[in-house]
Design a protein around this motif. Structure first.
Motif, PDB file in Angstrom:
ATOM      1  N   PHE A  37      -0.611   6.935   9.521  1.00 45.47           N
ATOM      2  CA  PHE A  37      -0.433   7.888   8.440  1.00 45.47           C
ATOM      3  C   PHE A  37       0.384   7.199   7.352  1.00 45.47           C
ATOM      4  O   PHE A  37       0.991   6.157   7.587  1.00 45.47           O
ATOM      5  CB  PHE A  37       0.317   9.130   8.939  1.00 45.47           C
ATOM      6  CG  PHE A  37      -0.450   9.933   9.949  1.00 45.47           C
ATOM      7  CD1 PHE A  37      -0.547   9.518  11.269  1.00 45.47           C
ATOM      8  CD2 PHE A  37      -1.072  11.118   9.589  1.00 45.47           C
ATOM      9  CE1 PHE A  37      -1.265  10.248  12.206  1.00 45.47           C
ATOM     10  CE2 PHE A  37      -1.782  11.862  10.513  1.00 45.47           C
ATOM     11  CZ  PHE A  37      -1.873  11.422  11.819  1.00 45.47           C
ATOM     12  N   ARG A  38       0.405   7.799   6.178  1.00 42.37           N
ATOM     13  CA  ARG A  38       1.247   7.243   5.122  1.00 42.37           C
ATOM     14  C   ARG A  38       1.809   8.362   4.265  1.00 42.37           C
ATOM     15  O   ARG A  38       1.237   9.450   4.191  1.00 42.37           O
ATOM     16  CB  ARG A  38       0.457   6.259   4.259  1.00 42.37           C
ATOM     17  CG  ARG A  38      -0.644   6.884   3.415  1.00 42.37           C
ATOM     18  CD  ARG A  38      -1.429   5.790   2.691  1.00 42.37           C
ATOM     19  NE  ARG A  38      -2.433   6.357   1.795  1.00 42.37           N
ATOM     20  CZ  ARG A  38      -3.281   5.621   1.093  1.00 42.37           C
ATOM     21  NH1 ARG A  38      -3.259   4.275   1.181  1.00 42.37           N
ATOM     22  NH2 ARG A  38      -4.164   6.197   0.294  1.00 42.37           N
ATOM     23  N   GLN A  39       2.934   8.056   3.643  1.00 37.78           N
ATOM     24  CA  GLN A  39       3.571   9.018   2.748  1.00 37.78           C
ATOM     25  C   GLN A  39       4.086   8.286   1.520  1.00 37.78           C
ATOM     26  O   GLN A  39       4.947   7.405   1.624  1.00 37.78           O
ATOM     27  CB  GLN A  39       4.710   9.750   3.442  1.00 37.78           C
ATOM     28  CG  GLN A  39       5.290  10.879   2.611  1.00 37.78           C
ATOM     29  CD  GLN A  39       6.187  11.794   3.420  1.00 37.78           C
ATOM     30  OE1 GLN A  39       6.686  11.431   4.483  1.00 37.78           O
ATOM     31  NE2 GLN A  39       6.399  12.997   2.922  1.00 37.78           N
ATOM     32  N   ALA A  40       3.515   8.647   0.383  1.00 37.54           N
ATOM     33  CA  ALA A  40       3.940   8.080  -0.888  1.00 37.54           C
ATOM     34  C   ALA A  40       5.072   8.925  -1.462  1.00 37.54           C
ATOM     35  O   ALA A  40       5.210  10.099  -1.112  1.00 37.54           O
ATOM     36  CB  ALA A  40       2.762   8.037  -1.852  1.00 37.54           C
ATOM     37  N   PRO A  41       5.879   8.352  -2.344  1.00 36.93           N
ATOM     38  CA  PRO A  41       6.988   9.104  -2.928  1.00 36.93           C
ATOM     39  C   PRO A  41       6.518  10.394  -3.596  1.00 36.93           C
ATOM     40  O   PRO A  41       5.558  10.378  -4.386  1.00 36.93           O
ATOM     41  CB  PRO A  41       7.556   8.131  -3.963  1.00 36.93           C
ATOM     42  CG  PRO A  41       7.187   6.788  -3.462  1.00 36.93           C
ATOM     43  CD  PRO A  41       5.848   6.956  -2.799  1.00 36.93           C
ATOM     44  N   GLY A  42       7.147  11.483  -3.248  1.00 39.66           N
ATOM     45  CA  GLY A  42       6.816  12.763  -3.852  1.00 39.66           C
ATOM     46  C   GLY A  42       5.546  13.408  -3.343  1.00 39.66           C
ATOM     47  O   GLY A  42       5.117  14.437  -3.868  1.00 39.66           O
ATOM     48  N   SER A  86      -2.523  -0.148  -6.144  1.00 39.96           N
ATOM     49  CA  SER A  86      -1.175   0.375  -6.361  1.00 39.96           C
ATOM     50  C   SER A  86      -1.000   1.743  -5.698  1.00 39.96           C
ATOM     51  O   SER A  86       0.086   2.067  -5.217  1.00 39.96           O
ATOM     52  CB  SER A  86      -0.866   0.458  -7.854  1.00 39.96           C
ATOM     53  OG  SER A  86      -1.818   1.265  -8.518  1.00 39.96           O
ATOM     54  N   GLU A  87      -2.083   2.519  -5.640  1.00 39.68           N
ATOM     55  CA  GLU A  87      -1.990   3.843  -5.016  1.00 39.68           C
ATOM     56  C   GLU A  87      -1.866   3.785  -3.496  1.00 39.68           C
ATOM     57  O   GLU A  87      -1.681   4.822  -2.851  1.00 39.68           O
ATOM     58  CB  GLU A  87      -3.179   4.721  -5.411  1.00 39.68           C
ATOM     59  CG  GLU A  87      -4.529   4.099  -5.194  1.00 39.68           C
ATOM     60  CD  GLU A  87      -5.089   3.485  -6.473  1.00 39.68           C
ATOM     61  OE1 GLU A  87      -4.336   2.794  -7.194  1.00 39.68           O
ATOM     62  OE2 GLU A  87      -6.301   3.684  -6.719  1.00 39.68           O
ATOM     63  N   ASP A  88      -1.966   2.595  -2.917  1.00 46.36           N
ATOM     64  CA  ASP A  88      -1.727   2.443  -1.481  1.00 46.36           C
ATOM     65  C   ASP A  88      -0.240   2.300  -1.172  1.00 46.36           C
ATOM     66  O   ASP A  88       0.143   2.262   0.003  1.00 46.36           O
ATOM     67  CB  ASP A  88      -2.470   1.224  -0.942  1.00 46.36           C
ATOM     68  CG  ASP A  88      -3.972   1.360  -1.022  1.00 46.36           C
ATOM     69  OD1 ASP A  88      -4.645   0.367  -1.369  1.00 46.36           O
ATOM     70  OD2 ASP A  88      -4.489   2.459  -0.734  1.00 46.36           O
ATOM     71  N   THR A  89       0.584   2.214  -2.200  1.00 47.30           N
ATOM     72  CA  THR A  89       2.024   2.111  -2.001  1.00 47.30           C
ATOM     73  C   THR A  89       2.542   3.350  -1.285  1.00 47.30           C
ATOM     74  O   THR A  89       2.323   4.480  -1.742  1.00 47.30           O
ATOM     75  CB  THR A  89       2.748   1.949  -3.342  1.00 47.30           C
ATOM     76  OG1 THR A  89       2.380   0.687  -3.916  1.00 47.30           O
ATOM     77  CG2 THR A  89       4.254   1.991  -3.158  1.00 47.30           C
ATOM     78  N   GLN A 109       9.166   4.749  12.951  1.00 47.23           N
ATOM     79  CA  GLN A 109      10.104   4.954  11.854  1.00 47.23           C
ATOM     80  C   GLN A 109       9.493   4.611  10.500  1.00 47.23           C
ATOM     81  O   GLN A 109      10.057   4.945   9.458  1.00 47.23           O
ATOM     82  CB  GLN A 109      11.366   4.113  12.072  1.00 47.23           C
ATOM     83  CG  GLN A 109      11.266   2.654  11.638  1.00 47.23           C
ATOM     84  CD  GLN A 109      10.374   1.796  12.513  1.00 47.23           C
ATOM     85  OE1 GLN A 109       9.964   2.200  13.599  1.00 47.23           O
ATOM     86  NE2 GLN A 109      10.052   0.595  12.049  1.00 47.23           N
ATOM     87  N   GLY A 110       8.354   3.938  10.523  1.00 51.59           N
ATOM     88  CA  GLY A 110       7.651   3.631   9.281  1.00 51.59           C
ATOM     89  C   GLY A 110       7.944   2.230   8.766  1.00 51.59           C
ATOM     90  O   GLY A 110       8.990   1.649   9.054  1.00 51.59           O
ATOM     91  N   THR A 111       7.005   1.719   8.006  1.00 49.66           N
ATOM     92  CA  THR A 111       7.166   0.431   7.346  1.00 49.66           C
ATOM     93  C   THR A 111       6.681   0.564   5.902  1.00 49.66           C
ATOM     94  O   THR A 111       5.641   1.165   5.649  1.00 49.66           O
ATOM     95  CB  THR A 111       6.420  -0.689   8.094  1.00 49.66           C
ATOM     96  OG1 THR A 111       6.724  -1.962   7.499  1.00 49.66           O
ATOM     97  CG2 THR A 111       4.918  -0.479   8.113  1.00 49.66           C
ATOM     98  N   GLN A 112       7.452   0.034   4.977  1.00 51.47           N
ATOM     99  CA  GLN A 112       7.151   0.188   3.545  1.00 51.47           C
ATOM    100  C   GLN A 112       6.095  -0.808   3.105  1.00 51.47           C
ATOM    101  O   GLN A 112       6.206  -2.013   3.379  1.00 51.47           O
ATOM    102  CB  GLN A 112       8.411  -0.011   2.718  1.00 51.47           C
ATOM    103  CG  GLN A 112       8.195   0.037   1.213  1.00 51.47           C
ATOM    104  CD  GLN A 112       7.875   1.435   0.717  1.00 51.47           C
ATOM    105  OE1 GLN A 112       8.554   2.392   1.067  1.00 51.47           O
ATOM    106  NE2 GLN A 112       6.838   1.555  -0.120  1.00 51.47           N
ATOM    107  N   VAL A 113       5.095  -0.303   2.423  1.00 49.65           N
ATOM    108  CA  VAL A 113       4.084  -1.144   1.779  1.00 49.65           C
ATOM    109  C   VAL A 113       4.156  -0.870   0.286  1.00 49.65           C
ATOM    110  O   VAL A 113       4.038   0.280  -0.143  1.00 49.65           O
ATOM    111  CB  VAL A 113       2.677  -0.835   2.310  1.00 49.65           C
ATOM    112  CG1 VAL A 113       1.626  -1.572   1.486  1.00 49.65           C
ATOM    113  CG2 VAL A 113       2.573  -1.227   3.775  1.00 49.65           C
TER     114      VAL A 113
END
Length: 117
Positions: A37-42, A86-89, A109-113
């Motif tokens: 899963f992923r979560q972008a800012p906001g 960029s939208e994969d960030t 805990q997640g890893t930042q891309v």
């Protein structure tokens, strides 16, 4: 207890590739459905991909660019990400769901891309 530890995130230019890994412990890895899963800012967390014993699912918008795989001997699930945009960030999380469960009960805990344009 169950632990899921992601790695492989980082900063990459648009068009580049990354491979994320998630090592699981404390569970019978081979019988769990694993997901990314992923979560972008906001934004809300969103489904990326999942893999059972042989079946894989992808978010429609990511088909063809992302590939999920697993190595049961290493208790590891991977996410190969190509042609990054960029939208994969986002922060990318792996999760595990036991057999028969509809929900993922264990999360890393997640890893930042970060994809720079």
């Amino acid at each position: 207890q169950v632990q899921l530890v992601e790695s492989g995130g980082g900063l990459v230019q648009a068009g580049g590739s990354l491979r994320l890994s998630c090592v699981a412990s404390g569970l019978t890895f081979s019988i769990n459905r694993m997901g990314w899963f992923r979560q972008a800012p906001g934004k809300e967390r969103e489904f990326v991909a999942s893999i059972g014993s042989a079946v894989t699912y992808y978010a429609d918008c990511l088909k063809g660019r992302f590939t999920i795989s697993r190595d049961n001997a290493k208790n590891t699930v991977y996410l190969q990400m190509n042609s990054l945009k960029s939208e994969d960030t986002a922060v990318y999380f792996c999760a595990a769901a036991p057999p028969g469960a509809s929900d993922y009960s264990n999360w890393g805990q997640g890893t930042q891309v970060t994809v720079s344009s």
